[in-house]
Design an enzyme around this catalytic site. Structure first.
Site, PDB file in Angstrom:
ATOM      1  N   GLY A  20       0.812  -1.230   0.000  1.00 56.73           N
ATOM      2  CA  GLY A  20       0.000   0.000   0.000  1.00 56.73           C
ATOM      3  C   GLY A  20       0.840   1.271   0.000  1.00 56.73           C
ATOM      4  CG  LEU A  21       4.818   0.707  -0.442  1.00 54.84           C
ATOM      5  CD1 LEU A  21       6.124   0.263  -1.116  1.00 54.84           C
ATOM      6  CD2 LEU A  21       5.078   1.071   1.008  1.00 54.84           C
ATOM      7  CB  SER A  22       1.252   4.071  -4.825  1.00 54.98           C
ATOM      8  OG  SER A  22       2.518   3.875  -5.368  1.00 54.98           O
ATOM      9  CB  SER A  28      -1.445   1.022  -4.280  1.00 55.65           C
ATOM     10  OG  SER A  28      -0.622   1.240  -3.177  1.00 55.65           O
ATOM     11  NE  ARG A 138       7.449   3.003  -9.459  1.00 59.51           N
ATOM     12  CZ  ARG A 138       6.946   2.708 -10.649  1.00 59.51           C
ATOM     13  NH1 ARG A 138       5.679   3.008 -10.905  1.00 59.51           N
ATOM     14  NH2 ARG A 138       7.665   2.126 -11.586  1.00 59.51           N
ATOM     15  CD  GLU A 174       5.707   9.342 -11.072  1.00 61.79           C
ATOM     16  OE1 GLU A 174       5.329   8.159 -11.108  1.00 61.79           O
ATOM     17  OE2 GLU A 174       6.294   9.817 -10.078  1.00 61.79           O
ATOM     18  CG  HIS A 248       1.247   7.316 -13.657  1.00 52.89           C
ATOM     19  ND1 HIS A 248       1.558   6.062 -13.182  1.00 52.89           N
ATOM     20  CD2 HIS A 248       2.174   8.159 -13.143  1.00 52.89           C
ATOM     21  CE1 HIS A 248       2.636   6.140 -12.404  1.00 52.89           C
ATOM     22  NE2 HIS A 248       3.025   7.390 -12.356  1.00 52.89           N
ATOM     23  CG  ASP A 250      -0.328   4.968 -17.905  1.00 52.16           C
ATOM     24  OD1 ASP A 250      -0.841   5.128 -16.796  1.00 52.16           O
ATOM     25  OD2 ASP A 250       0.723   4.297 -18.080  1.00 52.16           O
ATOM     26  CG  ASN A 362       0.751  -3.260  -5.785  1.00 56.52           C
ATOM     27  OD1 ASN A 362       0.238  -2.724  -4.812  1.00 56.52           O
ATOM     28  ND2 ASN A 362       1.779  -4.072  -5.692  1.00 56.52           N
ATOM     29  CB  CYS A 368       1.229   0.047 -15.599  1.00 54.05           C
ATOM     30  SG  CYS A 368      -0.144   1.085 -15.195  1.00 54.05           S
TER      31      CYS A 368
HETATM   32  O1  SUG Z   1       3.566   3.943  -9.113  1.00 55.02           O
HETATM   33  N1  SUG Z   1       2.087   1.055  -7.863  1.00 55.02           N
HETATM   34  C1  SUG Z   1       2.566   1.795  -8.997  1.00 55.02           C
HETATM   35  C2  SUG Z   1       1.690   1.536 -10.185  1.00 55.02           C
HETATM   36  C3  SUG Z   1       2.278   2.159 -11.418  1.00 55.02           C
HETATM   37  C4  SUG Z   1       1.342   2.108 -12.551  1.00 55.02           C
HETATM   38  N2  SUG Z   1       1.941   2.652 -13.688  1.00 55.02           N
HETATM   39  C5  SUG Z   1       1.317   3.370 -14.649  1.00 55.02           C
HETATM   40  N3  SUG Z   1       0.110   3.846 -14.480  1.00 55.02           N
HETATM   41  N4  SUG Z   1       1.956   3.601 -15.723  1.00 55.02           N
HETATM   42  C6  SUG Z   1       2.630   3.279  -8.676  1.00 55.02           C
HETATM   43  O2  SUG Z   1       1.709   3.766  -8.004  1.00 55.02           O
HETATM   44  C7  SUG Z   1       2.210   0.171  -5.625  1.00 55.02           C
HETATM   45  C8  SUG Z   1       3.250  -0.473  -4.758  1.00 55.02           C
HETATM   46  C9  SUG Z   1       2.742  -0.833  -3.408  1.00 55.02           C
HETATM   47  O3  SUG Z   1       1.768  -0.290  -2.952  1.00 55.02           O
HETATM   48  O4  SUG Z   1       3.408  -1.664  -2.785  1.00 55.02           O
HETATM   49  C10 SUG Z   1       2.822   0.912  -6.762  1.00 55.02           C
HETATM   50  O5  SUG Z   1       3.950   1.360  -6.672  1.00 55.02           O
END
Ligand code: SUG
Length: 444
Positions: A20-22, A28, A138, A174, A248, A250, A362, A368
């Protein structure tokens, strides 16, 4: 000279998990604490890659990164053996270790921004790894990503590499997730659309979730890639889309060649976006497929990830083809919309629904998981490493994943020194399989 789009998919890493880091990424947050299945994740990804190959597409891969990222621990003052550093960090801050164990490098749409050679002043393909400054887990990706890209696309007459944009979150970048390249055909000069969430210095008071991409970072990339005057367009994402979970662009828009498939609420000013693209590239016969909120509410677009699809021109097909996450077929309004779209006689004639649920939980759909690079025959043959898939490499990667990957990783496993050892052993073997040389920070 033959040109095509090559998709480089991120291989799901051995530490794939749901921490749940994002912040601002709805999936997430919702799935935090679930037990992940990294082995299933990597196999789902390879299956998607195989599907594209079966359509006649050329398909590559990008490797996962070493996790935990020991170089970051060392930079934070941890010392001693790998196991000792991990144990001290886990005791001191499990949250820090969770960040350094993330397998987020699988989402290679965030690996960097690529400007193919027909679009640049010096006729080279330009690469800038994304600094991913908005999310701590990230922000540790760009150095390794830069090394990998340099091995795969050797610096020289054809390929030129730039450092990630400096400046922290003010210059948040990004990568390709907020970048679309339009063209008549892949080898012709195109126009680039850079989509940003905020300006570096304005505070963005209309955002409740982070605007990860700044206008200034996008401008810097266009400058350092040497895009021709007037060929780069900068448009703001709709703050309402970011606040609804489109962290994002996308998540709410996808392009291919002259076609742009996007949600009505994706951009602050969609009419301006169309106008500026037409002005930048009058020779391109743009086809804007704008999906009305009345048919697909923004919430359904974000929940199903309908726009986080791949829009392809498979060789020999007259119409374009969407590669959608299976969740789109399970969401009533998006399923109806796609059926109507395919029957409408427009540019998109086919769609496939694929299962990438390990990644989707996630917030990572088919789009992605891939980094697109338009390449000529000559450029393709000049590539380094062994990252373009053939049947033998796919079989090798499947065996490799079955040998090294766990089928369960939960929150408590992330401090496990054995998981670290498994990750390093897997990546040591992978760097030999993919002929990457020394791109990682761990020592073996
Ligand atoms: O950056 N999720 C990524 C998902 C990236 C999706 N990419 C694009 N849309 N292009 C992010 O949010 C979740 C990781 C975690 O919660 O452990 C995460 O990093």
């Amino acid at each position: 000279m033959n040109w095509r789009e090559v998709n480089f998919d991120g291989i799901v890493g051995p530490t794939h998990n749901y921490a749940g880091l994002s912040y601002g990424n709805v999936a997430s947050a919702k799935n935090q604490g679930l037990v992940a299945n990294p082995r299933e994740g990597v196999l789902q990804g390879l299956q998607k890659a195989q599907h594209l190959r079966s359509l006649g597409m050329i398909q590559g891969v990008l490797p996962p990164h070493d996790r935990p990222h020991l170089a970051t621990l060392r930079g934070l003052g941890f010392t001693g053996s790998d196991a000792h550093m991990l144990a001290s960090a886990w005791k001191n801050s499990p949250a820090l270790v969770r960040n350094l164990m993330s397998s987020a490098t699988m989402w290679t749409a965030n690996a960097g921004t690529i400007s193919p050679s027909p679009d640049t002043e010096n006729g080279k393909t330009h690469f800038t790894p994304a600094n991913l400054a908005a999310m701590y887990h990230r922000s540790i990706e760009f150095e390794t990503t830069g090394r990998v890209l340099k091995v795969m696309f050797p610096e020289g007459d054809r390929f030129q590499h730039h450092p990630a944009i400096a400046g922290g979150t003010h210059m948040g970048d990004e990568g390709a997730a907020n970048h679309n390249r339009f063209c008549g055909d892949y080898g012709q000069e195109g126009a680039a659309l850079y989509v940003y969430g905020r300006s570096a210095f304005d505070g963005a008071k209309d955002l409740t979730f982070p605007g990860r991409q700044t206008l200034e970072a996008s401008e810097a990339i266009a400058r350092q890639h040497g895009l021709r005057d007037g060929k780069a367009v900068f448009i703001r994402q709709n703050p309402a889309a970011i606040n609804a979970g489109a962290f994002h662009n996308d998540v709410v828009a996808v392009s291919n060649k002259n076609v742009f498939f996007y949600h009505e609420e994706a951009f602050e000013n969609p009419a301006e976006m169309q106008k500026q693209l037409r002005r930048a590239a009058p020779e391109i016969n743009f086809d804007f497929v704008e999906v009305p909120s009345a048919k697909v509410p923004l919430s359904d677009a974000v929940k199903s990830y309908m726009f986080n699809s791949q829009l392809l021109s498979p060789p020999g097909d007259d119409k374009m083809r969407l590669i959608l996450p299976i969740e789109v077929s399970e969401t009533a309004r998006t399923k109806v919309y796609i059926d109507e779209l395919l029957a409408s006689g427009g540019p998109i004639g086919d769609a496939d629904y694929l299962d990438v649920r390990q990644s989707m939980r996630n917030g990572g759909g088919p789009a992605c998981l891939r980094l697109r690079v338009a390449l000529s025959d000559d450029q393709l043959s000049a590539m380094g490493a062994r990252s373009v898939l053939d049947d033998a490499l796919v079989a090798t990667l499947q065996n490799w994943a079955n040998k090294h990957y766990r089928d369960r990783v939960g929150a408590d496993d992330l401090g496990d020194p054995q998981l670290m050892e498994e990750c390093f052993a897997a990546l040591d073997e992978l760097s030999q399989i993919l002929e990457l040389g020394s791109v990682y920070d761990f020592q073996r």
